[in-house]
Design an enzyme around this catalytic site. Structure first.
Site, PDB file in Angstrom:
ATOM      1  N   HIS A  72       0.840  -1.209   0.000  1.00  0.00           N
ATOM      2  CA  HIS A  72       0.000   0.000   0.000  1.00  0.00           C
ATOM      3  C   HIS A  72       0.866   1.247   0.000  1.00  0.00           C
ATOM      4  O   HIS A  72       1.734   1.402   0.851  1.00  0.00           O
ATOM      5  CB  HIS A  72      -0.917   0.009   1.223  1.00  0.00           C
ATOM      6  CG  HIS A  72      -2.098  -0.896   1.079  1.00  0.00           C
ATOM      7  ND1 HIS A  72      -3.287  -0.674   1.703  1.00  0.00           N
ATOM      8  CD2 HIS A  72      -2.267  -2.023   0.342  1.00  0.00           C
ATOM      9  CE1 HIS A  72      -4.145  -1.626   1.371  1.00  0.00           C
ATOM     10  NE2 HIS A  72      -3.540  -2.466   0.549  1.00  0.00           N
ATOM     11  N   TYR A 201      -9.236   5.451   7.823  1.00  0.00           N
ATOM     12  CA  TYR A 201      -9.410   5.750   9.251  1.00  0.00           C
ATOM     13  C   TYR A 201     -10.423   6.890   9.327  1.00  0.00           C
ATOM     14  O   TYR A 201     -10.205   7.939   8.699  1.00  0.00           O
ATOM     15  CB  TYR A 201      -8.095   6.231   9.874  1.00  0.00           C
ATOM     16  CG  TYR A 201      -7.011   5.177  10.006  1.00  0.00           C
ATOM     17  CD1 TYR A 201      -6.166   4.869   8.941  1.00  0.00           C
ATOM     18  CD2 TYR A 201      -6.817   4.505  11.207  1.00  0.00           C
ATOM     19  CE1 TYR A 201      -5.160   3.913   9.070  1.00  0.00           C
ATOM     20  CE2 TYR A 201      -5.806   3.550  11.346  1.00  0.00           C
ATOM     21  CZ  TYR A 201      -4.995   3.259  10.275  1.00  0.00           C
ATOM     22  OH  TYR A 201      -3.993   2.316  10.413  1.00  0.00           O
ATOM     23  N   PRO A 293      -4.119   0.149  18.935  1.00  0.00           N
ATOM     24  CA  PRO A 293      -3.871  -0.322  17.566  1.00  0.00           C
ATOM     25  C   PRO A 293      -3.980   0.753  16.483  1.00  0.00           C
ATOM     26  O   PRO A 293      -3.668   0.480  15.324  1.00  0.00           O
ATOM     27  CB  PRO A 293      -4.935  -1.407  17.360  1.00  0.00           C
ATOM     28  CG  PRO A 293      -5.980  -1.138  18.378  1.00  0.00           C
ATOM     29  CD  PRO A 293      -5.316  -0.464  19.523  1.00  0.00           C
ATOM     30  N   LYS A 297       1.056  -0.299  15.110  1.00  0.00           N
ATOM     31  CA  LYS A 297       2.467  -0.396  15.501  1.00  0.00           C
ATOM     32  C   LYS A 297       2.835  -1.619  16.352  1.00  0.00           C
ATOM     33  O   LYS A 297       4.018  -1.943  16.486  1.00  0.00           O
ATOM     34  CB  LYS A 297       2.887   0.864  16.276  1.00  0.00           C
ATOM     35  CG  LYS A 297       2.963   2.101  15.415  1.00  0.00           C
ATOM     36  CD  LYS A 297       4.172   2.054  14.502  1.00  0.00           C
ATOM     37  CE  LYS A 297       4.130   3.079  13.411  1.00  0.00           C
ATOM     38  NZ  LYS A 297       3.969   2.558  12.058  1.00  0.00           N
ATOM     39  N   TYR A 385       4.041   6.493  10.116  1.00  0.00           N
ATOM     40  CA  TYR A 385       3.138   5.394   9.745  1.00  0.00           C
ATOM     41  C   TYR A 385       3.896   4.273   9.024  1.00  0.00           C
ATOM     42  O   TYR A 385       3.671   3.094   9.296  1.00  0.00           O
ATOM     43  CB  TYR A 385       1.984   5.919   8.881  1.00  0.00           C
ATOM     44  CG  TYR A 385       0.873   4.891   8.757  1.00  0.00           C
ATOM     45  CD1 TYR A 385      -0.138   4.792   9.727  1.00  0.00           C
ATOM     46  CD2 TYR A 385       0.836   4.006   7.693  1.00  0.00           C
ATOM     47  CE1 TYR A 385      -1.132   3.848   9.636  1.00  0.00           C
ATOM     48  CE2 TYR A 385      -0.163   3.042   7.591  1.00  0.00           C
ATOM     49  CZ  TYR A 385      -1.151   2.975   8.570  1.00  0.00           C
ATOM     50  OH  TYR A 385      -2.134   2.010   8.478  1.00  0.00           O
TER      51      TYR A 385
HETATM   52  P1  RFL Z   1       1.521 -12.162  21.396  1.00  0.00           P
HETATM   53  O1  RFL Z   1       1.058 -12.216  19.979  1.00  0.00           O
HETATM   54  O2  RFL Z   1       0.559 -11.808  22.451  1.00  0.00           O
HETATM   55  O3  RFL Z   1       2.128 -13.603  21.700  1.00  0.00           O
HETATM   56  C1  RFL Z   1       2.499 -14.005  23.013  1.00  0.00           C
HETATM   57  C2  RFL Z   1       2.432 -15.510  23.095  1.00  0.00           C
HETATM   58  O4  RFL Z   1       2.849 -15.920  24.393  1.00  0.00           O
HETATM   59  C3  RFL Z   1       1.951 -16.912  24.889  1.00  0.00           C
HETATM   60  N1  RFL Z   1       2.008 -16.879  26.351  1.00  0.00           N
HETATM   61  C4  RFL Z   1       2.627 -17.806  27.110  1.00  0.00           C
HETATM   62  N2  RFL Z   1       3.296 -18.915  26.786  1.00  0.00           N
HETATM   63  C5  RFL Z   1       3.814 -19.659  27.803  1.00  0.00           C
HETATM   64  N3  RFL Z   1       3.665 -19.336  29.124  1.00  0.00           N
HETATM   65  C6  RFL Z   1       3.016 -18.219  29.484  1.00  0.00           C
HETATM   66  N4  RFL Z   1       2.879 -17.891  30.766  1.00  0.00           N
HETATM   67  C7  RFL Z   1       2.457 -17.405  28.458  1.00  0.00           C
HETATM   68  N5  RFL Z   1       1.749 -16.250  28.464  1.00  0.00           N
HETATM   69  C8  RFL Z   1       1.478 -15.949  27.188  1.00  0.00           C
HETATM   70  C9  RFL Z   1       0.590 -16.502  24.310  1.00  0.00           C
HETATM   71  O5  RFL Z   1      -0.310 -17.603  24.265  1.00  0.00           O
HETATM   72  C10 RFL Z   1       0.998 -16.022  22.913  1.00  0.00           C
HETATM   73  O6  RFL Z   1       0.987 -17.063  21.973  1.00  0.00           O
HETATM   74  O7  RFL Z   1       2.781 -11.191  21.575  1.00  0.00           O
HETATM   75  P2  RFL Z   1       3.963 -10.819  20.552  1.00  0.00           P
HETATM   76  O8  RFL Z   1       4.550 -12.063  19.930  1.00  0.00           O
HETATM   77  O9  RFL Z   1       4.848  -9.893  21.272  1.00  0.00           O
HETATM   78  O10 RFL Z   1       3.243 -10.065  19.336  1.00  0.00           O
HETATM   79  C11 RFL Z   1       2.627  -8.821  19.546  1.00  0.00           C
HETATM   80  C12 RFL Z   1       1.461  -8.652  18.571  1.00  0.00           C
HETATM   81  O11 RFL Z   1       0.632  -9.786  18.652  1.00  0.00           O
HETATM   82  C13 RFL Z   1       0.638  -7.380  18.862  1.00  0.00           C
HETATM   83  O12 RFL Z   1       1.491  -6.316  19.181  1.00  0.00           O
HETATM   84  C14 RFL Z   1      -0.221  -6.975  17.671  1.00  0.00           C
HETATM   85  O13 RFL Z   1      -1.196  -7.929  17.386  1.00  0.00           O
HETATM   86  C15 RFL Z   1      -0.907  -5.631  17.937  1.00  0.00           C
HETATM   87  N6  RFL Z   1      -1.835  -5.235  16.871  1.00  0.00           N
HETATM   88  C16 RFL Z   1      -1.375  -4.668  15.704  1.00  0.00           C
HETATM   89  N7  RFL Z   1      -0.053  -4.520  15.507  1.00  0.00           N
HETATM   90  C17 RFL Z   1       0.403  -4.004  14.320  1.00  0.00           C
HETATM   91  O14 RFL Z   1       1.629  -3.874  14.159  1.00  0.00           O
HETATM   92  N8  RFL Z   1      -0.434  -3.649  13.290  1.00  0.00           N
HETATM   93  C18 RFL Z   1      -1.761  -3.773  13.408  1.00  0.00           C
HETATM   94  O15 RFL Z   1      -2.465  -3.512  12.442  1.00  0.00           O
HETATM   95  C19 RFL Z   1      -2.291  -4.275  14.668  1.00  0.00           C
HETATM   96  N9  RFL Z   1      -3.606  -4.423  14.838  1.00  0.00           N
HETATM   97  C20 RFL Z   1      -3.203  -5.415  17.037  1.00  0.00           C
HETATM   98  C21 RFL Z   1      -4.075  -4.986  15.991  1.00  0.00           C
HETATM   99  C22 RFL Z   1      -3.727  -6.013  18.179  1.00  0.00           C
HETATM  100  C23 RFL Z   1      -5.085  -6.169  18.317  1.00  0.00           C
HETATM  101  N10 RFL Z   1      -5.543  -6.804  19.508  1.00  0.00           N
HETATM  102  C24 RFL Z   1      -6.526  -7.799  19.543  1.00  0.00           C
HETATM  103  C25 RFL Z   1      -4.793  -6.664  20.748  1.00  0.00           C
HETATM  104  C26 RFL Z   1      -5.433  -5.128  16.111  1.00  0.00           C
HETATM  105  C27 RFL Z   1      -5.952  -5.695  17.284  1.00  0.00           C
HETATM  106  C28 RFL Z   1      -7.445  -5.760  17.369  1.00  0.00           C
HETATM  107  C1  PHB Z   2      -6.014  -4.421  10.808  1.00  0.00           C
HETATM  108  O1  PHB Z   2      -6.098  -4.624   9.580  1.00  0.00           O
HETATM  109  O2  PHB Z   2      -6.340  -5.280  11.633  1.00  0.00           O
HETATM  110  C2  PHB Z   2      -5.543  -3.100  11.287  1.00  0.00           C
HETATM  111  C3  PHB Z   2      -5.075  -2.166  10.385  1.00  0.00           C
HETATM  112  C4  PHB Z   2      -4.640  -0.923  10.822  1.00  0.00           C
HETATM  113  C5  PHB Z   2      -4.655  -0.652  12.181  1.00  0.00           C
HETATM  114  C6  PHB Z   2      -5.101  -1.588  13.093  1.00  0.00           C
HETATM  115  C7  PHB Z   2      -5.553  -2.821  12.647  1.00  0.00           C
HETATM  116  O3  PHB Z   2      -4.238   0.566  12.596  1.00  0.00           O
END
Ligand code: RFL
Ligand code: PHB
Length: 390
Positions: A72, A201, A293, A297, A385
Site C-alpha cells: 500500500h 481511518y 492499535p 504499531k 506510519y
Molecule cells: P503475542 O502475539 O501476544 O504472543 C504471546 C504468546 O505468548 C503466549 N504466552 C505464554 N506462553 C507460555 N507461558 C506463558 N505464561 C504465556 N503467556 C502468554 C501466548 O499464548 C501467545 O501465543 O505477543 P507478541 O509475539 O509480542 O506479538 C505482539 C502482537 O501480537 C501485537 O502487538 C499486535 O497484534 C498488535 N496489533 C497490531 N499490531 C500491528 O503492528 N499492526 C496492526 O495492524 C495491529 N492491529 C493489534 C491490531 C492487536 C489487536 N488486539 C486484539 C490486541 C489489532 C488488534 C485488534
Molecule cells: C487491521 O487490519 O487489523 C488493522 C489495520 C490498521 C490498524 C489496526 C488494525 O491501525
C-alpha cells in the site's frame, strides 16, 4: 533439556526470534501455553512496516507474503465530511506498508520452524523462570501432569502482555508506565469485498471507525465502542449499520456487508515497562509494551525488538561481544517510545472522547485540517506510519 536461548511464547516475537537465531546456528526452545491451533486462530494485526517485511524476507519467510500480501502506497483519513489521502510513498521517498495478516505471518513462521526442526512445545503450563540473575538460568513447566525443565544461557520473554516474563522481574527493578483509554475496538472479519483498496481511518462524532482488509475478498473493519459493551450486544446487522453511519456517505454506499467470520472487542491501552531486561531475561514485543492499535504499531514494535535482541545475541555467540545485550533495553526503548507517542497521537486525533465535548471534537477537525494543508505535517505522519528506522 538444554538450549542456548529459551523463549517463552510462540506469538510473532517468539517465533521470529527463534527463526533468526536458528539460522545463525543458535539453538532455541520455544514454550507456548496454548495449542498451535489456538495461536493460529487469533486475528490481530494487518499492517507490516517495510522493516518487518524485510526482516521476514531475510529470515527466509517472505515468499508467501510477497506473493499474497498487498503493498500500500497510501492511507485515507475521513473527517468533517472530507476524505483525504496521505500519500505515504510520495511523502517518504518511496516507502510503503505491506497489508498481510499477523495470522499469516505466524503460520509462515511455524512452517519455517517445522522445516528446520525447531522445537516449539505447546500446552506448557505454569512456565516459571528461575535464577535469572545468575549465568545459569532455567525454566520449569508442566505438561500433561508431568514436570519439565530446560537449562539455558538466556531467557527471552516473548509472552505478550499477560505473560509470566515481566511478572518475574522483582517489582523494585521495573517501572511500568500506563495509560488506559475509555473505549475499545469492536472488530469484524468478513468474507466481503473491501470497501476500498486502501485503509480508511474515520473520525466521526459517533466514534472512530476503520476499514481495513486482508485480501480482495476478506475485509477487516473496526468501530470504537464503550468499554462496558459486550460482543453479544453487537449483531452483524447492528455492526454494519453503525460502521456505515461513521463513514463518508459515498464510502458507506459501496459497503458490502455479509456474515462476520470473527467478531471481538479489544480494550485500548498504552503501556511501557522499563527496563526491558533483568539479569539474563530479556522482554520483547507485547511482554514489554502495548500500544493502542490506531497506528498499526504493535506487531511492528515486536519486530524491531526482535531485530535488536537477535543481533545482540548473535554478537554474543559469534564474537563474544556483550555490548548489544547490555544496550538492548535502552536501544529498543528509544524506538518504542516514539511509536508510543505516534500511537497515542493517532488515537487522540481520531477517537471520540465524550469528556472533551464539542470543543475536543472541533480541535480534532482543526488539527486534521492543518495536517492536510501542511506538507511538513503530512510528512511527519507518513514517516511514522511507514515506520521509523531501526
Ligand atoms: P503475542 O502475539 O501476544 O504472543 C504471546 C504468546 O505468548 C503466549 N504466552 C505464554 N506462553 C507460555 N507461558 C506463558 N505464561 C504465556 N503467556 C502468554 C501466548 O499464548 C501467545 O501465543 O505477543 P507478541 O509475539 O509480542 O506479538 C505482539 C502482537 O501480537 C501485537 O502487538 C499486535 O497484534 C498488535 N496489533 C497490531 N499490531 C500491528 O503492528 N499492526 C496492526 O495492524 C495491529 N492491529 C493489534 C491490531 C492487536 C489487536 N488486539 C486484539 C490486541 C489489532 C488488534 C485488534
Ligand atoms: C487491521 O487490519 O487489523 C488493522 C489495520 C490498521 C490498524 C489496526 C488494525 O491501525
Amino acid at each position: 533439556m538444554r538450549t542456548k536461548v529459551a523463549i517463552i511464547g510462540a506469538g510473532p516475537s517468539g517465533l521470529l526470534l527463534s527463526q533468526i537465531l536458528h539460522r545463525a546456528g543458535i539453538d532455541t526452545v520455544v514454550l507456548e501455553r496454548r495449542t498451535r491451533e489456538y495461536v493460529l486462530s487469533r486475528i490481530r494485526a494487518g499492517v507490516l512496516e517495510q522493516g518487518l517485511a524485510d526482516m521476514l524476507r531475510a529470515a527466509g519467510v517472505g515468499e508467501r507474503m510477497d506473493a499474497e500480501g498487498q503493498v500500500h502506497e497510501g492511507v485515507n483519513l475521513a473527517f468533517d465530511g472530507r476524505l483525504e489521502r496521505l500519500d505515504l510513498a510520495g511523502l517518504t521517498g518511496g516507502k510503503t506498508v505491506m497489508v498481510y495478516g499477523q495470522t499469516e505471518v505466524t503460520q509462515d513462521l511455524y512452517e519455517a520452524r517445522d522445516a528446520m526442526g525447531g522445537v516449539v512445545i505447546h500446552e506448557a503450563e505454569d512456565v516459571t523462570p528461575h535464577d535469572l540473575e545468575t549465568d545459569r538460568p532455567f525454566l520449569t513447566w508442566h505438561r500433561g501432569g508431568e514436570a519439565f525443565r530446560v537449562d539455558c544461557d538466556f531467557v527471552a520473554a516473548c509472552d505478550g502482555f499477560h505473560g509470566v516474563g515481566r511478572q518475574s522481574i522483582p517489582k523494585d527493578r521495573i517501572v511500568e508506565h500506563e495509560k488506559v483509554y475509555p473505549f475499545g475496538w469492536l472488530g469484524v472479519l468478513s468474507r466481503t469485498k473491501p470497501v476500498d483498496h486502501e485503509l480508511i481511518y474515520a473520525n466521526h462524532e459517533r466514534g472512530f471507525a476503520l476499514c481495513s482488509l486482508r485480501s480482495d475478498v476478506l475485509s477487516r473493519y473496526y468501530v470504537q465502542v464503550p468499554l462496558e459493551t459486550e460482543v453479544e450486544e453487537w449483531s452483524d446487522d447492528r455492526f454494519w449499520e453503525e460502521l456505515g453511519r461513521r463513514l463518508p456517505p459515498e464510502v458507506a454506499a459501496r459497503l458490502e456487508t455479509g456474515p462476520s467470520v470473527e467478531k471481538s472487542i479489544a480494550p485500548l491501552r498504552s503501556f511501557v515497562a522499563e527496563p526491558l531486561s533483568h539479569g539474563r531475561l530479556f522482554l520483547a514485543g507485547d511482554a514489554g509494551h502495548i500500544v493502542p492499535p490506531t497506528g498499526a504499531k504493535g506487531l511492528n514494535l515486536a519486530a524491531s525488538d526482535v531485530h535488536y535482541l537477535s543481533r545482540a545475541l548473535i554478537a554474543h555467540y559469534h564474537d563474544g561481544d556483550e555490548n548489544g545485550l547490555r544496550a538492548y533495553s535502552e536501544k529498543a526503548l528509544r524506538r518504542i517510545w516514539k511509536a508510543e507517542r505516534f500511537s497515542w497521537w493517532m488515537t487522540t486525533l481520531l477517537h471520540s472522547f465524550p469528556a472533551d465535548g464539542s470543543f475536543g471534537h472541533r480541535l480534532q477537525h482543526a488539527e486534521l485540517d492543518y495536517l492536510f494543508g501542511s506538507t511538513a505535517a503530512m510528512t511527519a505522519m507518513a514517516e511514522n506510519y511507514v515506520g521509523l528506522p531501526y
